[in-house]
Motif scaffolding. Structure first.
Motif, short mmCIF file in Angstrom:
data_model
loop_
_atom_site.label_atom_id
_atom_site.label_comp_id
_atom_site.label_asym_id
_atom_site.label_seq_id
_atom_site.Cartn_x
_atom_site.Cartn_y
_atom_site.Cartn_z
N LYS A 14 0.85 -1.18 0.00
CA LYS A 14 0.00 0.00 0.00
C LYS A 14 0.89 1.23 0.00
O LYS A 14 1.75 1.39 0.87
CB LYS A 14 -0.91 0.02 1.24
CG LYS A 14 -1.79 1.25 1.34
CD LYS A 14 -2.86 1.28 0.27
CE LYS A 14 -3.61 2.59 0.24
NZ LYS A 14 -4.51 2.67 -0.93
N GLN A 51 -6.80 -2.19 5.49
CA GLN A 51 -6.87 -3.03 4.28
C GLN A 51 -7.58 -4.34 4.57
O GLN A 51 -8.36 -4.83 3.75
CB GLN A 51 -5.46 -3.30 3.74
CG GLN A 51 -4.83 -2.04 3.14
CD GLN A 51 -3.36 -2.24 2.82
OE1 GLN A 51 -3.00 -2.58 1.71
NE2 GLN A 51 -2.50 -2.04 3.80
N ARG A 57 -7.97 0.17 -0.02
CA ARG A 57 -7.68 -0.79 -1.10
C ARG A 57 -6.17 -0.94 -1.28
O ARG A 57 -5.49 0.06 -1.49
CB ARG A 57 -8.34 -0.26 -2.38
CG ARG A 57 -8.25 -1.15 -3.59
CD ARG A 57 -8.89 -2.51 -3.37
NE ARG A 57 -10.33 -2.48 -3.15
CZ ARG A 57 -11.24 -2.55 -4.12
NH1 ARG A 57 -10.87 -2.60 -5.37
NH2 ARG A 57 -12.52 -2.56 -3.85
N THR A 71 -9.75 -9.69 -1.21
CA THR A 71 -8.97 -8.47 -1.51
C THR A 71 -9.85 -7.35 -2.08
O THR A 71 -9.64 -6.18 -1.76
CB THR A 71 -7.84 -8.79 -2.51
OG1 THR A 71 -7.23 -10.02 -2.13
CG2 THR A 71 -6.80 -7.68 -2.55
N ALA A 72 -10.81 -7.72 -2.91
CA ALA A 72 -11.63 -6.69 -3.56
C ALA A 72 -13.06 -6.66 -3.02
O ALA A 72 -13.91 -5.96 -3.56
CB ALA A 72 -11.65 -6.94 -5.07
#
Ligand SMILES: Nc1ncnc2c1ncn2[C@@H]1O[C@H](COP(=O)(O)OP(=O)(O)OP(=O)(O)O)[C@@H](O)[C@H]1O
Ligand SMILES: [Mg+2]
Length: 253
Positions: A14, A51, A57, A71-72
């Motif tokens: 990130k 996250q 994200r 993750t999404a």
């Protein structure tokens, strides 16, 4: 094949502009494991929690919850898969009683429509489990009190009660003892200790006594990287950790 860990973070990155806040991070939390994340200010602890929670994200890498790639996924999907919903102080209804707040969280799990809440706040199907959770968290005596009348420490307890009402498998806690005096901190440690075995936990905490008392495993984060990971004893003895993080300590821990 081995069972997937409760939480698996792999190659997570990130960036905030030129700053790498999470730098190729790998981390796992086993079922019912308390995994503490420690490190100096700005190390990227809150960024990681964000996250995992789905509020931030990542730029690269993956996050799996019980083997599913989240993750999404949006926050509510993560909650449905067992991540504790993060009830912050702001989402506590101050005029509602402590019991009613927890009953609302039970209702959120059951997916009932909030339109029926006026009746539901006296529904034993919601207040029953809510009362059990308050007893476990040590807030039973406060059940009938407006949430707005709680002390700071009790408020933090209520947040945990509301999170538990969603029956999570993984609880995320970012500095649960922040702003507490020694007595309230000790009480919070006891509460979190009481949850061991029931729920996995990713715990960010600066209070090293609390971390050493609670954690099955500790990961040390510096500049977004995990510089060490191990049991409390391993971390205490780790030369890089002593230098980077506990270096100013007298070694009494
Ligand atoms: N939204 C943002 N925009 C830009 N930079 C950010 C943002 N959030 C965090 N950072 C930076 O990313 C780095 C990691 O911050 P983070 O808040 O994750 O650290 P932390 O380990 O939680 O620190 P602390 O112990 O002080 O809570 C810091 O350098 C911080 O300034
Ligand atoms: Mg932080």
């Amino acid at each position: 094949m081995a069972e997937a860990p409760l939480l698996a973070v792999n190659g997570l990155i990130k960036r905030f502009g030129g700053l790498v806040a999470t730098d190729q991070l790998d981390l796992e939390v086993g079922a019912a494991e308390v995994h503490a994340l420690i490190g100096p200010n700005g190390a990227g602890k809150t960024t990681l929690i964000g996250q995992v929670a789905g509020e931030l994200r990542p730029d690269a890498g993956s996050i799996h919850l019980t083997g599913r790639d989240i993750t999404a996924e949006p926050v509510h999907r993560r909650c449905a898969l067992g991540l504790a919903r993060s009830f912050q102080i702001t989402s506590v209804l101050r005029d509602f009683t402590v019991l009613e707040n927890v009953a609302l969280a039970v209702q959120a799990r059951l997916g009932h429509s909030f339109r029926f809440w006026r009746n539901a706040r006296r529904d034993p199907a919601l207040t029953g489990p809510a009362g059990d959770i308050l007893a476990q968290i040590g807030l039973a005596e406060r059940a009938g009190m407006p949430a707005g009348a709680l002390s700071h420490g009790e408020h933090r307890q209520l947040e945990i009660a509301m999170a538990l009402a969603t029956r999570p498998r993984l609880l995320l806690r970012d500095e649960p003892m922040a702003g507490m005096g020694p007595e309230e901190s000790a009480r919070m440690v006891e509460i979190l200790r009481g949850l061991k075995g029931q729920v996995g936990m990713l715990l960010v905490e600066h209070d090293m006594d609390a971390v050493f008392a609670l954690a099955d495993r500790i990961t040390v984060l510096v500049y977004g990287r995990a510089i060490a990971s191990g049991t409390a004893d391993e971390i205490r003895r780790h030369p890089d950790v002593r230098e980077a993080y506990l270096g100013h300590d007298d070694g009494a821990h």
